[in-house]
Design a protein around this motif. Structure first.
Motif, PDB file in Angstrom:
ATOM      1  N   PRO A  59       0.804  -1.226   0.000  1.00 42.45           N
ATOM      2  CA  PRO A  59       0.000   0.000   0.000  1.00 42.45           C
ATOM      3  C   PRO A  59       0.832   1.269   0.000  1.00 42.45           C
ATOM      4  O   PRO A  59       1.876   1.344   0.645  1.00 42.45           O
ATOM      5  N   LEU A  60       0.343   2.260  -0.697  1.00 45.53           N
ATOM      6  CA  LEU A  60       0.933   3.596  -0.680  1.00 45.53           C
ATOM      7  C   LEU A  60       0.006   4.509   0.111  1.00 45.53           C
ATOM      8  O   LEU A  60      -1.211   4.327   0.089  1.00 45.53           O
ATOM      9  N   MET A  72      -6.385  -5.831   0.378  1.00 46.32           N
ATOM     10  CA  MET A  72      -6.317  -6.608   1.625  1.00 46.32           C
ATOM     11  C   MET A  72      -7.454  -7.617   1.686  1.00 46.32           C
ATOM     12  O   MET A  72      -7.296  -8.729   2.183  1.00 46.32           O
ATOM     13  N   HIS A  90      -0.134   1.209  13.859  1.00 44.96           N
ATOM     14  CA  HIS A  90       0.172   2.635  13.971  1.00 44.96           C
ATOM     15  C   HIS A  90       0.058   3.135  15.406  1.00 44.96           C
ATOM     16  O   HIS A  90       0.024   4.341  15.642  1.00 44.96           O
ATOM     17  N   GLY A  93       5.329   4.678  16.675  1.00 36.63           N
ATOM     18  CA  GLY A  93       5.930   5.560  15.679  1.00 36.63           C
ATOM     19  C   GLY A  93       5.001   6.667  15.226  1.00 36.63           C
ATOM     20  O   GLY A  93       4.083   7.070  15.933  1.00 36.63           O
ATOM     21  N   GLY A  94       5.252   7.144  14.017  1.00 32.19           N
ATOM     22  CA  GLY A  94       4.463   8.249  13.501  1.00 32.19           C
ATOM     23  C   GLY A  94       4.871   8.592  12.084  1.00 32.19           C
ATOM     24  O   GLY A  94       5.554   7.808  11.420  1.00 32.19           O
ATOM     25  N   VAL A  95       4.446   9.739  11.635  1.00 29.71           N
ATOM     26  CA  VAL A  95       4.782  10.165  10.272  1.00 29.71           C
ATOM     27  C   VAL A  95       5.940  11.157  10.324  1.00 29.71           C
ATOM     28  O   VAL A  95       6.134  11.870  11.311  1.00 29.71           O
ATOM     29  N   SER A 100       6.699  11.758   4.357  1.00 28.50           N
ATOM     30  CA  SER A 100       5.276  12.015   4.092  1.00 28.50           C
ATOM     31  C   SER A 100       4.968  13.510   4.158  1.00 28.50           C
ATOM     32  O   SER A 100       4.211  13.953   5.024  1.00 28.50           O
ATOM     33  N   PRO A 269       6.934  -2.233   9.225  1.00 34.30           N
ATOM     34  CA  PRO A 269       7.167  -3.640   8.961  1.00 34.30           C
ATOM     35  C   PRO A 269       6.723  -4.109   7.588  1.00 34.30           C
ATOM     36  O   PRO A 269       7.066  -5.205   7.183  1.00 34.30           O
TER      37      PRO A 269
HETATM   38  C1  HEM Z   1      -2.311  -0.994   4.726  1.00 32.15           C
HETATM   39  C2  HEM Z   1      -2.267   0.299   4.761  1.00 32.15           C
HETATM   40  C3  HEM Z   1      -1.164   1.111   5.384  1.00 32.15           C
HETATM   41  C4  HEM Z   1      -0.906   2.394   5.054  1.00 32.15           C
HETATM   42  C5  HEM Z   1      -1.636   3.219   3.993  1.00 32.15           C
HETATM   43  C6  HEM Z   1       0.185   2.838   5.882  1.00 32.15           C
HETATM   44  C7  HEM Z   1       0.744   4.089   5.818  1.00 32.15           C
HETATM   45  C8  HEM Z   1       1.758   4.552   6.619  1.00 32.15           C
HETATM   46  C9  HEM Z   1       2.368   5.852   6.526  1.00 32.15           C
HETATM   47  C10 HEM Z   1       2.018   6.918   5.496  1.00 32.15           C
HETATM   48  C11 HEM Z   1       3.270   5.954   7.518  1.00 32.15           C
HETATM   49  C12 HEM Z   1       4.150   7.174   7.845  1.00 32.15           C
HETATM   50  C13 HEM Z   1       5.498   7.010   7.160  1.00 32.15           C
HETATM   51  C14 HEM Z   1       6.428   8.128   7.515  1.00 32.15           C
HETATM   52  O1  HEM Z   1       6.057   9.285   7.345  1.00 32.15           O
HETATM   53  O2  HEM Z   1       7.558   7.820   7.942  1.00 32.15           O
HETATM   54  C15 HEM Z   1       3.261   4.712   8.251  1.00 32.15           C
HETATM   55  C16 HEM Z   1       4.051   4.445   9.347  1.00 32.15           C
HETATM   56  C17 HEM Z   1       4.071   3.246   9.996  1.00 32.15           C
HETATM   57  N1  HEM Z   1       3.392   2.110   9.643  1.00 32.15           N
HETATM   58 FE1  HEM Z   1       1.974   1.968   8.221  1.00 32.15          FE
HETATM   59  N2  HEM Z   1       0.569   1.832   6.718  1.00 32.15           N
HETATM   60  C18 HEM Z   1      -0.212   0.745   6.451  1.00 32.15           C
HETATM   61  C19 HEM Z   1      -0.106  -0.497   7.048  1.00 32.15           C
HETATM   62  C20 HEM Z   1       0.802  -0.828   8.039  1.00 32.15           C
HETATM   63  C21 HEM Z   1       0.976  -2.147   8.572  1.00 32.15           C
HETATM   64  C22 HEM Z   1       0.204  -3.376   8.099  1.00 32.15           C
HETATM   65  C23 HEM Z   1       1.934  -2.076   9.518  1.00 32.15           C
HETATM   66  C24 HEM Z   1       2.504  -3.159  10.379  1.00 32.15           C
HETATM   67  C25 HEM Z   1       2.276  -4.457  10.241  1.00 32.15           C
HETATM   68  C26 HEM Z   1       2.347  -0.689   9.605  1.00 32.15           C
HETATM   69  C27 HEM Z   1       3.257  -0.184  10.512  1.00 32.15           C
HETATM   70  C28 HEM Z   1       3.712   1.126  10.545  1.00 32.15           C
HETATM   71  C29 HEM Z   1       4.623   1.661  11.545  1.00 32.15           C
HETATM   72  C30 HEM Z   1       5.204   0.921  12.747  1.00 32.15           C
HETATM   73  C31 HEM Z   1       4.853   2.996  11.206  1.00 32.15           C
HETATM   74  C32 HEM Z   1       5.715   4.013  11.954  1.00 32.15           C
HETATM   75  C33 HEM Z   1       7.088   4.101  11.303  1.00 32.15           C
HETATM   76  C34 HEM Z   1       8.004   5.100  11.966  1.00 32.15           C
HETATM   77  O3  HEM Z   1       7.642   5.736  12.960  1.00 32.15           O
HETATM   78  O4  HEM Z   1       9.133   5.255  11.472  1.00 32.15           O
HETATM   79  N3  HEM Z   1       1.657   0.026   8.681  1.00 32.15           N
HETATM   80  N4  HEM Z   1       2.339   3.879   7.687  1.00 32.15           N
END
Ligand code: HEM
Length: 272
Positions: A59-60, A72, A90, A93-95, A100, A269
């Motif tokens: 996903p984007l 999904m 989510h 962590g964060g964005v 982003s 992840p």
């Molecule tokens: C399916 C749709 C998903 C979308 C659209 C999505 C989108 C995003 C976005 C835009 C960010 C912020 C990135 C940044 O600015 O650094 C993010 C962070 C994160 N995502 Fe997702 N995500 C999705 C699914 C997942 C899944 C399935 C997991 C784990 C199994 C996950 C775990 C995380 C974590 C841990 C962060 C925080 C990273 C950090 O703090 O460096 N995400 N996600």
């Protein structure tokens, strides 16, 4: 921990065993979740997709919610699992503005008030209207998904139980799931149509798919592109990932939001 090693892409040790990138991601995720106070998840290797996002289906942030839910859904995630694994992950962590810029101007904007604790705060804050990722906002507003957001906001134990189940499901993936085949527990999947992939022409688009010393046959056996660069002062990879034509089209179009590949961000992840 159960290690079912098989030949893969992260190298082979003296015993002839190895682990793939997605397995390593899953193991890192499990370890982090546990260290941050989340549920214990038993690691199982066997995710045999080599490299990162070989079919361009991850996903984007700029994808429409319908697109992500559709993918999904066809992978076999239930609505409960989608809410648990996406919004639930989510909680940590964060964005980042660097990754982003369309979502934040801050260097780091946490998803919830406890970004280093694996808890259910993210659901509470999402329900209160404080969601940072459009897909999480969508889940909290949609009638199919909102009941699970509410349940997890009210009951952390229920969240942890569903999260473990969803994570276990995610660990079962292999390349067949992307191609509409069967995965190990006989899911009856509707076929997915993988996007057409090509070798990017621009050197700047190359993402390393190999390792130091890799040769053409090994590179191509991984499904990657091979094209030597000589001279090569910038150390451009010779073995690099294919890109999907869908991604190329969106990168070329003047998109309203930058098409930041999720797989390019750090710490997630799902990404490499
Ligand atoms: C399916 C749709 C998903 C979308 C659209 C999505 C989108 C995003 C976005 C835009 C960010 C912020 C990135 C940044 O600015 O650094 C993010 C962070 C994160 N995502 Fe997702 N995500 C999705 C699914 C997942 C899944 C399935 C997991 C784990 C199994 C996950 C775990 C995380 C974590 C841990 C962060 C925080 C990273 C950090 O703090 O460096 N995400 N996600």
């Amino acid at each position: 921990m159960a290690h079912n090693f098989f030949p893969g892409s992260l190298g082979i040790d003296s015993a002839g065993t190895s682990i793939t990138y997605p397995d390593a991601m899953n193991l890192a995720g499990i370890t982090t979740i546990s260290a941050c106070g989340g549920p214990e998840i038993t690691f199982g290797s066997g995710f045999n997709v080599f490299g990162s996002d070989p079919t361009g289906l991850l996903p984007l942030a700029s994808d429409s919610p319908q697109h992500t839910v559709g993918n999904m859904d066809r992978m076999g995630f239930t609505p409960e699992q989608i809410v648990a694994i996406v919004t639930g992950s989510h909680t940590l962590g964060g964005v980042h503005a660097a990754n982003s810029p369309n979502l934040t101007t801050e260097d780091f904007a946490p998803f919830d008030s406890t970004p280093t604790v694996f808890d259910n705060n993210v659901f509470k804050q999402t329900l209160a209207g404080n969601c940072r990722i459009p897909f999480d906002c969508f889940l909290a507003q949609n009638e199919t998904y909102r009941p699970f957001v509410e349940r997890f906001a009210a009951n952390q134990t229920a969240f942890f139980e569903s999260y473990v189940q969803a994570f276990n499901f995610m660990m079962l993936f292999n390349e067949n799931i992307f191609l509409g085949g069967k995965i190990r527990h006989n899911l009856n999947l509707a076929p997915l149509t993988p996007p057409t992939t090509t070798c990017p022409e621009s050197l700047s688009e190359r993402k390393d798919c190999g390792f130091v010393g890799i040769h053409q046959p090994q590179c191509e056996a991984k499904g990657c592109c091979w094209s030597p660069v000589s001279p090569n002062p910038k150390n451009i990879p010779w073995c690099f990932f294919k890109t999907s034509t869908e991604q190329q089209a969106s990168a070329a179009a003047p998109a309203p939001a930058p098409a930041l590949a999720k797989r390019e961000k750090r710490g997630c992840p799902f990404a490499v």
